[in-house]
Design an enzyme around this catalytic site. Structure first.
Site, PDB file in Angstrom:
ATOM      1  CG  ASP A 251       5.934   9.043   1.227  1.00  0.00           C
ATOM      2  OD1 ASP A 251       5.524  10.136   1.521  1.00  0.00           O
ATOM      3  OD2 ASP A 251       6.620   8.709   0.417  1.00  0.00           O
TER       4      ASP A 251
ATOM      5  CG  ASP B 146       8.723   6.234  -3.599  1.00  0.00           C
ATOM      6  OD1 ASP B 146       9.486   6.172  -2.900  1.00  0.00           O
ATOM      7  OD2 ASP B 146       8.220   7.266  -4.230  1.00  0.00           O
TER       8      ASP B 146
ATOM      9  CG  LEU C 248       4.019  10.581   9.706  1.00  0.00           C
ATOM     10  CD1 LEU C 248       3.450   9.886  10.615  1.00  0.00           C
ATOM     11  CD2 LEU C 248       3.190  11.180   8.570  1.00  0.00           C
TER      12      LEU C 248
END
Ligand code: FRU
Length: 491
Positions: A47, A168, A45
């Site tokens: 962000d 992002d 895992l």
């Protein structure tokens, strides 16, 4: 064993027979699985993504690589919660595999429009020469929870002047207009964030760079930027890579921090702000992401890990978890992070203790455990060192203390259990001056988050102790102090 590029860039459909089942079994045997933090079922895992409140429930996605503790083909994994305390795994939210996200569905954010939840993310692709080409893409979830990708990216090119490190998107709405900021790298290999504008979330116009007053070489890349307004201030959060360590600051491999300023001028993109501050003073915190709660609080969740580092759970086939949700506010120009009050629902079996220590250690027998919340307040500080040892037994312990002469807070994980990479160091410090201290710890099987004086500073760290290390001791050295402490089990 490290995976080859081919192994890392497989889709989940290409799993070998039983591969994921075997991995899951291996992970079940791991003694460092968390009790109340979000963690991957298998693999890695990173962000948090797309944190939002939609259709009566909180949605939280995260970057996920299914096959092992590596940064390979990334998916958005979907979790939901009614109360922000317990989370339910939904499954894969967004899958990679189209021409514009063939090598990963990278980080992004969510926004509600026309009864749908729009998910804006970076599609990562690699060409035949393994050169990266990013696309900014859109998917949406309808009220039945079905997620569909749009056929084409909404931003297909990187504007002139920037490299392919362009990702992002964090989207928000002001009046009738949508804005998004994207983390970028200039052609001269310095980091920044750029602004786009849209009237419909589909057609985006490049506006230019956010004009901060930071030096132009403030890191070589800014990941995961996030802009919002809080109590009439403009706040920019981002994760710059490439800041040199400076005394107690910037000790981790990459940083995460904030700027507090006047609201961003969306026309000129000028942002007048104070100094850059790190959001967290611990070892493992990165790529934070915020949203508004149903009742208008600004909530933050971070990745309790960092890129490019090995962690002890790698050998068990998984890596990392997310932080607990934190509520943000501004106090005297500083961004304050407090654990959300919803977490009180997890409190069980309250125990209290009050005592004064003078150059001694006191084990509080009632205060033990693997997963708990513990608050202690310290008054009448006469001692030089005042602290706590937790997840302790025999030689093993994690130590947090205040040095009242140097006026600093210190987290020492050198004896915490299985150690991490030596070059990462074992001690984190933070200057802090106070005549009274309130320390709130959220301890889980392999992590600790420490909030000081109601969120003025936070230390977030993974620790990898033995399951037998459950003891809690308090101590003072060179003088005395009074402790008032309370612990709740979270098991
Ligand atoms: C930050 C980051 C993001 C990117 C994602 C890929 O940790 O590198 O910039 O979108 O992770 O997983």
């Amino acid at each position: 064993m490290k995976m080859t590029k081919e192994e890392k860039y497989r889709y989940i459909e290409q799993a070998r027979p039983d591969e994921l089942e075997k991995l899951q079994k291996q992970i079940e045997r791991c003694a460092w699985r968390q009790n109340y933090h979000i963690q991957p079922q298998t693999g890695l895992l990173n962000d948090p993504n797309g944190f939002s409140y939609y259709n009566g429930i909180y949605h939280l996605f995260y970057q996920w690589f299914p096959f092992g503790p590596e940064h390979g083909m990334k998916y958005w994994f979907h979790t939901v919660s009614k109360d922000l305390c317990t989370w339910e795994n939904v499954g894969i939210g967004i899958k990679p595999g189209d021409s514009y996200d063939s090598h990963g569905v990278y980080s992004g954010s969510a926004i509600v429009k026309d009864e749908k939840l729009y998910l804006m993310y970076t599609g990562n692709t690699r060409d035949e020469n393994w050169v990266r080409h990013p696309f900014q893409c859109m998917a949406y979830m309808n009220e039945s929870g079905v997620i569909q990708k749009l056929t084409n990216p909404v931003i297909s090119t990187v504007p002139n002047g920037y490299t392919d490190h362009f990702r992002d998107p964090k989207v928000w709405k002001k009046d009738d207009t949508y804005f998004c900021i994207i983390g970028a790298q200039r052609k001269n290999k310095t980091g920044c964030a750029v602004l786009y504008k849209s009237s419909d979330l589909m057609n985006w116009e490049f506006q230019g760079e956010l004009e901060t007053t930071l030096p132009s070489n403030f890191g070589y890349m800014w990941e995961c930027p996030d802009y919002f307004e809080l109590e009439e201030h403009g706040i920019l959060l981002f994760s710059p890579q490439g800041l040199e360590a400076e005394g107690e600051k910037y000790q981790n491999i990459y940083q995460s921090g904030y700027l507090v300023g006047e609201p961003l001028d969306l026309e000129t993109r000028k942002f007048c702000h104070d100094a850059f501050h790190e959001l967290d003073r611990g070892f493992d915190f990165y790529a934070q992401h915020t949203t508004l709660s149903e009742d208008g609080r600004r909530l933050l969740i971070g990745w309790m890990g960092l890129p490019d580092l090995a962690y002890p759970t790698d050998q068990n086939g998984w890596a990392h978890c997310l932080t607990i949700p934190r509520q943000l506010e501004i106090r005297e120009g500083k961004l304050i992070q407090q654990p959300i009050s919803e977490l009180m629902k997890l409190r069980k079996n309250e125990r209290q203790a009050r005592f004064t220590l003078e150059n001694e250690r006191k084990k509080v027998k009632e205060f033990s455990g693997l997963s708990y919340e513990l608050i202690y307040e310290i008054e009448n500080i006469q001692a030089r060192y005042i602290g706590i040892e937790f997840r302790a037994k025999d030689q093993e312990k994690t130590v947090f203390f205040y040095d009242s002469i140097k006026k600093e807070l210190v987290l020492d994980r050198s004896l915490s259990g299985k150690s991490l990479e030596a070059e990462n160091g074992n001690i984190r410090r933070c200057s802090f001056s106070a005549s009274k201290l309130k320390i709130q710890l959220f301890v889980d099987v392999s992590s600790v988050e420490i909030f000081i004086n109601d969120g003025e500073e936070v230390f977030t760290s993974r620790i990898f102790p033995s399951p037998h290390s459950k003891e809690v001791c308090f101590f003072t050295e060179n003088g005395s102090a009074t402790f008032q402490a309370v612990q709740w089990s979270y098991e």
